[in-house]
Design an enzyme around this catalytic site. Structure first.
Site, PDB file in Angstrom:
ATOM      1  N   TYR A  11       0.712  -1.217  -0.207  1.00  0.00           N
ATOM      2  CA  TYR A  11      -0.083   0.156   0.116  1.00  0.00           C
ATOM      3  C   TYR A  11       0.989   1.219   0.041  1.00  0.00           C
ATOM      4  O   TYR A  11       0.633   2.183   0.435  1.00  0.00           O
ATOM      5  CB  TYR A  11      -0.713   0.052   1.347  1.00  0.00           C
ATOM      6  CG  TYR A  11      -1.744  -1.162   1.599  1.00  0.00           C
ATOM      7  CD1 TYR A  11      -2.557  -1.490   0.558  1.00  0.00           C
ATOM      8  CD2 TYR A  11      -1.806  -1.784   2.761  1.00  0.00           C
ATOM      9  CE1 TYR A  11      -3.482  -2.630   0.953  1.00  0.00           C
ATOM     10  CE2 TYR A  11      -2.682  -2.785   2.991  1.00  0.00           C
ATOM     11  CZ  TYR A  11      -3.348  -3.337   2.140  1.00  0.00           C
ATOM     12  OH  TYR A  11      -4.119  -4.342   2.326  1.00  0.00           O
ATOM     13  N   TYR A 138     -14.561  -5.088   3.808  1.00  0.00           N
ATOM     14  CA  TYR A 138     -13.089  -5.398   3.350  1.00  0.00           C
ATOM     15  C   TYR A 138     -12.905  -6.796   3.333  1.00  0.00           C
ATOM     16  O   TYR A 138     -13.047  -7.469   4.631  1.00  0.00           O
ATOM     17  CB  TYR A 138     -12.066  -4.641   3.965  1.00  0.00           C
ATOM     18  CG  TYR A 138     -10.571  -4.995   3.566  1.00  0.00           C
ATOM     19  CD1 TYR A 138     -10.131  -4.734   2.503  1.00  0.00           C
ATOM     20  CD2 TYR A 138      -9.915  -6.154   4.401  1.00  0.00           C
ATOM     21  CE1 TYR A 138      -8.719  -5.060   2.016  1.00  0.00           C
ATOM     22  CE2 TYR A 138      -8.600  -6.510   3.904  1.00  0.00           C
ATOM     23  CZ  TYR A 138      -8.104  -5.827   2.925  1.00  0.00           C
ATOM     24  OH  TYR A 138      -6.902  -6.676   2.566  1.00  0.00           O
ATOM     25  N   ASP A 232     -16.660 -13.359   7.652  1.00  0.00           N
ATOM     26  CA  ASP A 232     -15.287 -12.971   7.589  1.00  0.00           C
ATOM     27  C   ASP A 232     -14.943 -12.538   9.047  1.00  0.00           C
ATOM     28  O   ASP A 232     -14.962 -11.285   9.334  1.00  0.00           O
ATOM     29  CB  ASP A 232     -15.054 -11.928   6.615  1.00  0.00           C
ATOM     30  CG  ASP A 232     -13.334 -11.594   6.496  1.00  0.00           C
ATOM     31  OD1 ASP A 232     -12.692 -12.157   7.252  1.00  0.00           O
ATOM     32  OD2 ASP A 232     -13.158 -10.939   5.618  1.00  0.00           O
ATOM     33  N   LYS A 260      -5.415 -13.580  11.018  1.00  0.00           N
ATOM     34  CA  LYS A 260      -5.053 -12.593  11.749  1.00  0.00           C
ATOM     35  C   LYS A 260      -4.547 -13.029  13.254  1.00  0.00           C
ATOM     36  O   LYS A 260      -3.494 -13.262  13.389  1.00  0.00           O
ATOM     37  CB  LYS A 260      -5.694 -11.161  11.883  1.00  0.00           C
ATOM     38  CG  LYS A 260      -5.837 -10.584  10.455  1.00  0.00           C
ATOM     39  CD  LYS A 260      -6.102  -9.040  10.711  1.00  0.00           C
ATOM     40  CE  LYS A 260      -5.541  -8.501   9.431  1.00  0.00           C
ATOM     41  NZ  LYS A 260      -6.645  -8.334   8.431  1.00  0.00           N
TER      42      LYS A 260
HETATM   43  C1  LIG Z   1      -6.780  -8.683   7.045  1.00  0.00           C
HETATM   44  C2  LIG Z   1      -8.349  -9.042   6.526  1.00  0.00           C
HETATM   45  C3  LIG Z   1      -8.383 -10.017   5.421  1.00  0.00           C
HETATM   46  C4  LIG Z   1      -7.068 -10.250   4.415  1.00  0.00           C
HETATM   47  O1  LIG Z   1      -6.177 -11.086   5.303  1.00  0.00           O
HETATM   48  P1  LIG Z   1      -4.759 -11.145   4.852  1.00  0.00           P
HETATM   49  O2  LIG Z   1      -4.087 -12.137   5.526  1.00  0.00           O
HETATM   50  O3  LIG Z   1      -4.152  -9.766   4.568  1.00  0.00           O
HETATM   51  O4  LIG Z   1      -4.675 -11.677   3.362  1.00  0.00           O
HETATM   52  C5  LIG Z   1      -9.570 -10.413   5.060  1.00  0.00           C
HETATM   53  N1  LIG Z   1     -10.676  -9.849   5.679  1.00  0.00           N
HETATM   54  C6  LIG Z   1     -10.605  -9.168   6.764  1.00  0.00           C
HETATM   55  C7  LIG Z   1     -11.717  -9.000   7.584  1.00  0.00           C
HETATM   56  C8  LIG Z   1      -9.176  -8.729   7.307  1.00  0.00           C
HETATM   57  O5  LIG Z   1      -9.176  -7.814   8.201  1.00  0.00           O
END
Ligand SMILES: *Cc1c(COP(=O)(O)O)cnc(C)c1O
Length: 424
Positions: A11, A138, A232, A260
């Site tokens: 980024y 996102y 997600d 994460k």
């Molecule tokens: C960070 C994130 C992703 C992407 O994860 P990466 O490990 O960076 O590919 C997808 N969805 C959400 C909600 C996120 O916070």
């Protein structure tokens, strides 16, 4: 080391960005820089480092695993760390989520979820390719995940031509938006494979919160129109919102994504978890009903060992109580920002504290935080804190004070700054 000749950073406009800070170590909530300075990490290394850096229990587990089995391919072979982790996740997650597919990053976990949803319908004889996603959502940077990310979030610019079919809806927070979602699902129900949402908190789209009623409305709409629901939880999973998971027991998804904080921020690992009825659609006598996905480093044993150790810590240390204490303290200590001109909102959920600005200026504020000895990375129109759950009250005060001071300073000159767009 300010010359980073061979590197390409995320980024980042490499031609103009300031040099990144060289890091030589980290311990607890502190990142140590090459010049000897220490920064208190206010964002837990992109929301991963929930137990702080180098928690001894995780370090020991990874070291022990390194001596036994650092890696092995995961096709035709299986290992205890992965099986143990999958069983523990299944036990912790709501609903009938019961099959865990491991990968190595959040975006890939989302790709796998999207593929599972499309193939679920195909295996049942239906051709459904589209997804419904939400404004400000996102879901990752790979092409499929990006396709269900709101273009308004600023991650798309060069990639707008590459999209899996999708519809964007407003979150169903009230009668009008619920009706709009219903209409959309009704009109396109035979094309829509799944709805995807970040439960309770839309992270990289601006740390925007919604309530349980909204999630229940989404679940009800999916049930009524017969489409799958993907949660997600890559950002929200593992205590960040105050609950172990943000998905409520009474409105669980059909597919759920984790990453994460899964390994306590120690190693890359992600999981896509499918419910029993989704998994059942892949089990048949036909080879082509199988899920054709298999990351090379899937279920890496070191990462699984770290994740198991992280789950141990949620059992043996008072993490959710710590999150509740962080929530209370941030509510108190960020509140003064509310009165500042240019600030439109201050909100806190669990270990997420947000100062919402009226303008997307936040990236310009980054250097001021480093000067104050804290690592806070505002983006878009927010300044936010997502500290490690083990942070001491005094360190959290340092972070909150830095936020209040930097925002106050900005507020004084609110009409004189440019408005660059920025990403997390
Ligand atoms: C960070 C994130 C992703 C992407 O994860 P990466 O490990 O960076 O590919 C997808 N969805 C959400 C909600 C996120 O916070």
């Amino acid at each position: 080391m300010t010359c980073i000749d061979a590197l390409w950073l995320p980024y980042t406009q490499m031609a103009t960005a300031p040099a990144p800070l060289p890091v030589v170590g980290a311990q607890g909530v502190r990142i140590r820089l090459a010049d000897g300075r220490e920064l208190i990490d206010g964002i837990s290394s992109w929301w991963t480092m929930c137990h702080g850096y180098r928690h001894p229990h995780i370090v020991a587990a990874v070291k022990a695993q390194l001596d036994t089995l650092p890696h092995v391919m995961f096709a035709g072979l299986v290992h205890e760390p992965a099986l143990k982790l999958a069983r523990r996740l299944v036990k912790l997650l709501p609903g009938t989520l019961e099959r865990v597919f491991f990968s190595e990053s959040g975006s890939v976990a989302v790709e796998v979820a999207l593929k599972i949803a499309v193939q679920y319908w195909r295996n049942r004889g239906e051709d459904r390719h589209a997804f419904v996603a939400f404004k400000d959502g996102y879901h990752g940077d790979t092409l499929g995940a990006l396709s269900v990310t709101d273009p308004g979030c600023g991650f798309h610019a060069a990639m707008s031509a590459y999209r899996v079919p999708q519809f964007f809806a407003a979150l169903p927070r009230d009668a009008a938006t619920r009706a709009a979602l219903d209409d959309l699902l009704e009109k396109h129900r035979l094309d829509i494979a799944a709805v995807i949402v970040e439960p309770r908190v839309q992270g990289a789209g601006g740390m925007r919160f919604h309530d349980l009623a909204t999630l229940r409305a989404i679940r009800a709409a999916c049930d009524e129109h017969g489409v799958l629901l993907i949660h997600d939880e890559i950002m929200t999973g593992f205590g960040r919102t105050g609950q172990m998971f943000a998905s409520p027991a009474d409105a669980p998804p059909d597919i759920l994504c984790l990453s994460k904080a899964l390994t306590g921020g120690t190693l890359p690992l992600a999981a896509t978890v499918a419910s029993d009825h989704v998994f059942a659609a892949f089990c048949s006598a036909r080879a082509e009903d199988a899920l054709m996905h298999g990351p090379t480093f899937m279920a890496n044993p070191l990462a699984c060992a770290a994740a198991n150790a992280s789950l141990d810590l949620f059992e043996t240390e008072p993490r959710l109580e710590q999150v509740a204490a962080i929530e209370a303290q941030m509510k108190r200590e960020l509140a003064p920002c509310r009165a500042l001109p240019g600030v439109s909102d201050v909100r806190v959920m669990g270990a997420i504290g947000v100062v919402q600005l009226e303008h997307p200026v936040a990236a310009a504020l980054r250097p001021a935080f480093i000067e104050r000895g804290v690592w806070v990375r505002p983006f878009g129109d927010i300044v936010y804190l997502t500290p490690p759950f083990v942070i001491e009250p005094a360190d959290l005060s340092t972070l909150a004070t830095a936020v209040c001071e930097v925002v106050a300073e900005w507020s004084k000159q609110v009409h004189r700054l440019p408005c660059p767009i920025s990403t997390p």
